[in-house]
Enzyme design. Structure first.
Site, PDB file in Angstrom:
ATOM      1  N   HIS A   1      26.881  55.083  46.066  1.00  0.00           N
ATOM      2  CA  HIS A   1      27.608  56.217  45.509  1.00  0.00           C
ATOM      3  C   HIS A   1      28.075  55.912  44.091  1.00  0.00           C
ATOM      4  CE1 HIS A   1      30.928  53.611  46.735  1.00  0.00           C
ATOM      5  NE2 HIS A   1      31.741  54.331  46.001  1.00  0.00           N
TER       6      HIS A   1
ATOM      7  N   LYS B   1      27.872  24.555  33.338  1.00  0.00           N
ATOM      8  CA  LYS B   1      27.644  23.337  34.127  1.00  0.00           C
ATOM      9  C   LYS B   1      28.799  23.023  35.068  1.00  0.00           C
ATOM     10  CE  LYS B   1      25.249  21.317  30.179  1.00  0.00           C
ATOM     11  NZ  LYS B   1      26.037  20.978  28.974  1.00  0.00           N
TER      12      LYS B   1
ATOM     13  N   GLY C   1      34.705  46.169  43.097  1.00  0.00           N
ATOM     14  CA  GLY C   1      35.686  47.187  43.421  1.00  0.00           C
ATOM     15  C   GLY C   1      35.187  48.304  44.313  1.00  0.00           C
TER      16      GLY C   1
ATOM     17  N   CYS D   1      25.124  55.778  11.511  1.00  0.00           N
ATOM     18  CA  CYS D   1      25.682  55.449  12.829  1.00  0.00           C
ATOM     19  C   CYS D   1      25.442  53.955  13.090  1.00  0.00           C
ATOM     20  CB  CYS D   1      25.007  56.289  13.913  1.00  0.00           C
ATOM     21  SG  CYS D   1      25.316  55.679  15.591  1.00  0.00           S
TER      22      CYS D   1
END
Lengths: 342, 342
Positions: free
Chosen positions: A165, A22, A158, A196
Site C-alpha cells: 500500500h 567495516k 514504519g 533549473c
C-alpha cells in the site's frame, strides 16, 4: 579517507564514510517478511474492515465489495482529518494549528503479495493513476497547501501492515523540505538566468553516467551526489516538469517502468530491504518559483543516531558511485562483517 | 482532533496525533538487553583491543591498562579522521570537502552494566568532565568548526555496542541544525531587544509547569512544545549560557543529577528504551550571535517513515503535556494495543 558532500539543492551535508562499513553491525539486513493474515483489512473480501472507499478501479462488483484492482480508503487512524477550519492558536512563542487535512491509503493490488516489482506494468500504471486522481481531489480543498504521496515498505520503514500500500497525507502547511529545495532552486536560477538546478544536475549525471542506475526515454534513476542513505535513489523526469500531477498519460508508462525496475533491483540485489519513497512536487497553486518534481527512494539499512539527530548531517557508508554500480549489477554488494564482535 | 505545532526556534512543524497511538504497532518497545561479552573492547582488561587512549581518569595503573574510571579512545571505525587539510573540491554544482575531523569514544564506566541512571553521582560528573576536556582539546584544532557530543543507547538508536559509552565527532563545518537554531534566536533577539528565545521559553515553561519533568537550582528538564518524538526531553541551564564548555565545576553536579534523574525516569517508566542524546552548543569561536546550550534526549519508540523523510514534518503520537505527566509519575503510560491485527 572519508569525504563530506554537500547536496547542491538543499545545502545539506553528508559524510561518505566507507571505513565505517567495516565496523560490526552497520547494516541490519532484515528482509521484509510477508505473511498473509486472515484479519488483514486490505485483502479482497475484507472491504468492510476499512472506512468506505474514496476511489476504486474495478472490472466488476459494487463499491466496498470485491472485484477491484486498486482501492483507496481513508486511514482508520489518520494523522490529520478532513474537517473544520485551519485555525491558528498563539500563546507567546508557541504557535499551533488545528490538525486539518487528510490521510488516505492506496491499496496497490488485490494480491496480498503483489508488491510493485512483481506487478505487471498496467497495474503499476494504475497505482500511479490513483496517486494522480487522489492528488487532484485533495488539492482542490482550499485548506490544503501540500499533498504528500509516500510509501513505507517493511516494519523498519514504519509500515504498520505488510500488505502492499501507499499513503497520502494532505497538510495545511507547505513542508520545510520543499521550501528548502525551492530556495536552493531560486538561488541557482537567480545566478544562472533562470536555469533549473535539477536540469543542470541531470545533464551532468547523464553525461558522466557514474551515478545513473537506469534510464528510459522520459526518466532517469540515479544515486544523488550527496546521498544521505546507502542506495538512496532519485527518479527524475528528463524534461523539466514542475509538478507530479502534470504527469501525462503517455509518460505514465515510462514512469511506471523505471519505478518498477528500480525497486526490482533493490529487491533482488539488496534482499528486499525496508524502504520509503515519497514524491516531491511543487506546492499546490504555487505559480511563483521553479520546481522539478521527482521521487526519492530511501532504503532503511542503517540507523539514524544521535549524531544525525543532533547535527542534521548524515553518515552514509556506501559511496553513491559504488551504489550505482551495485544496482546496475556491475559489482556485487557484500557487507556482512567477517567475524567482528558486537 | 490532532494538532500541528511549530517549534518556536527552528520553525519545524510536528503533528501531535494521539489517534495514531491506538493503531496497531506504533510503539516498538524493545528493552535494551545487556549481555556481557568476552570480546567486548571496552571492558576493563581489554584495553589493547582499542586504539591508545587520549584521556583516562584512573586511581591506579598505567595508560592503556586497567584501573580507570573513565577512558576515551579514538573510534576504531571513525566517520572522520584527524589528518590532512580541509580542502574543498568543486565540480560544477557538486561540492565536497575532505573528511577531516575526529571521532572518539568515551567509555563511561569500567562496569559493563554501568549505565548512567545506575552510576553514582561522582561517576556521572566524571563523564561530563571528560566531555568538557575532550571538547576543549578537539576545539583547539583550527580545522574543527564544531564538536558534537552525543550518545546512542540501544541498537534501534544506532548503538553498535551495548557497553555504556558516548561519542564525540569533531567536524570542519557548522551543522545545519545549529545554524537553524541560531537564525531563529537571531530573529527573536532582533524583535525583542536582544532577548534570548530559550530564556523566554524557560520563563514560560517554569511558570506553567505543564511540560516540566524535573528541575533543580541550575537546570530544567522539559518536554518541548513541539516535541518531534514521544518523550523527547530537553535539559537547559536556567541562567543564560552560550556554550556547554563553559559549564562551571560548581554547576556540573547539578547537571549530572538532572541528567541521571531524567534518564532514570525513562529507564523505569518506559522500560529502558533505546534513545539518543546530544548536546547543542554554540559553534567554536563563534562570538557573534546568541545561543543557549542544552541537551536533547530523543527516545526511539516510533519509526521515521516516508512522510517524515519527504516533508521534514514529524508525527508524534504522545502529547508533550502527557509525556511530562507520565515522566513525573502522575499518570501511567500504557500503549500496548489491545488486540489489533498487524
Amino acid at each position: 579517507m572519508s569525504e563530506l558532500r554537500k547536496d547542491p539543492v538543499t545545502g545539506r551535508w553528508v559524510i561518505i564514510s566507507t571505513d565505517r562499513r567495516k565496523r560490526p553491525p552497520d547494516f541490519r539486513l532484515e528482509s521484509v517478511h510477508i505473511a498473509p493474515d486472515p484479519s488483514c483489512p486490505f485483502c479482497e473480501g475484507h472491504e468492510s474492515m476499512t472506512p468506505p472507499e474514496v476511489l476504486a478501479y474495478r472490472e466488476r462488483g459494487a463499491a466496498d465489495g470485491p472485484g477491484w484492482s486498486i482501492r483507496c480508503v481513508p486511514n482508520k487512524f489518520p494523522a490529520l482529518e478532513r474537517m473544520g477550519e485551519v485555525r491558528e492558536h498563539r500563546d507567546g512563542p508557541f504557535v499551533s494549528v488545528d490538525g486539518v487535512g487528510a490521510h488516505e491509503i492506496i491499496v496497490e493490488s488485490p494480491d496480498h503479495d503483489g508488491h510493485l516489482p512483481t506487478l505487471d506494468d498496467p497495474q503499476v500504471e494504475r497505482v500511479l493513476r490513483a496517486y494522480r486522481e487522489r492528488y487532484h481531489d485533495l488539492a482542490a480543498d482550499r485548506r490544503v497547501k501540500h499533498v504528500q504521496i509516500f510509501k513505507n515498505h517493511g516494519e523498519r520503514a514504519g509500515a504498520s501492515f505488510s500488505y502492499p500500500h501507499s499513503q497520502i497525507i494532505a497538510i495545511p502547511i507547505v513542508p520545510l523540505r520543499i521550501l528548502e529545495e525551492m530556495e536552493g532552486l531560486r538561488a541557482h536560477a537567480a545566478d544562472r538566468e533562470g536555469e533549473c538546478l535539477y536540469c543542470e544536475i541531470l545533464r551532468r549525471e547523464l553525461a558522466s553516467e557514474r551515478r545513473v542506475v537506469a534510464e528510459n526515454g522520459a526518466f532517469v534513476a540515479l544515486e544523488p551526489f550527496a546521498a544521505r542513505f546507502p542506495f538512496e535513489t532519485w527518479i527524475l523526469p528528463k524534461v523539466h516538469a514542475r509538478a507530479f500531477e502534470m504527469l501525462s498519460d503517455s509518460d505514465r508508462g515510462a514512469f511506471a517502468r523505471i519505478l518498477k525496475d528500480t525497486l526490482g533491483r533493490m529487491n533482488r540485489l539488496l534482499e528486499d530491504p525496508s524502504f520509503n519513497y515519497y514524491i516531491h512536487t511543487a506546492p499546490i497553486r504555487e505559480v511563483e518559483g521553479t520546481y522539478h518534481w521527482h521521487l526519492e527512494i530511501t532504503p532503511h539499512l542503517t540507523e539514524i543516531a544521535g549524531f544525525e539527530r543532533g547535527t542534521g548531517f548524515y553518515i552514509n557508508p556506501v559511496v553513491p558511485e559504488d551504489a550505482a554500480a551495485i544496482l546496475k549489477g556491475e559489482i556485487r554488494w557484500s557487507t556482512r562483517p567477517e567475524s567482528s564482535p558486537r
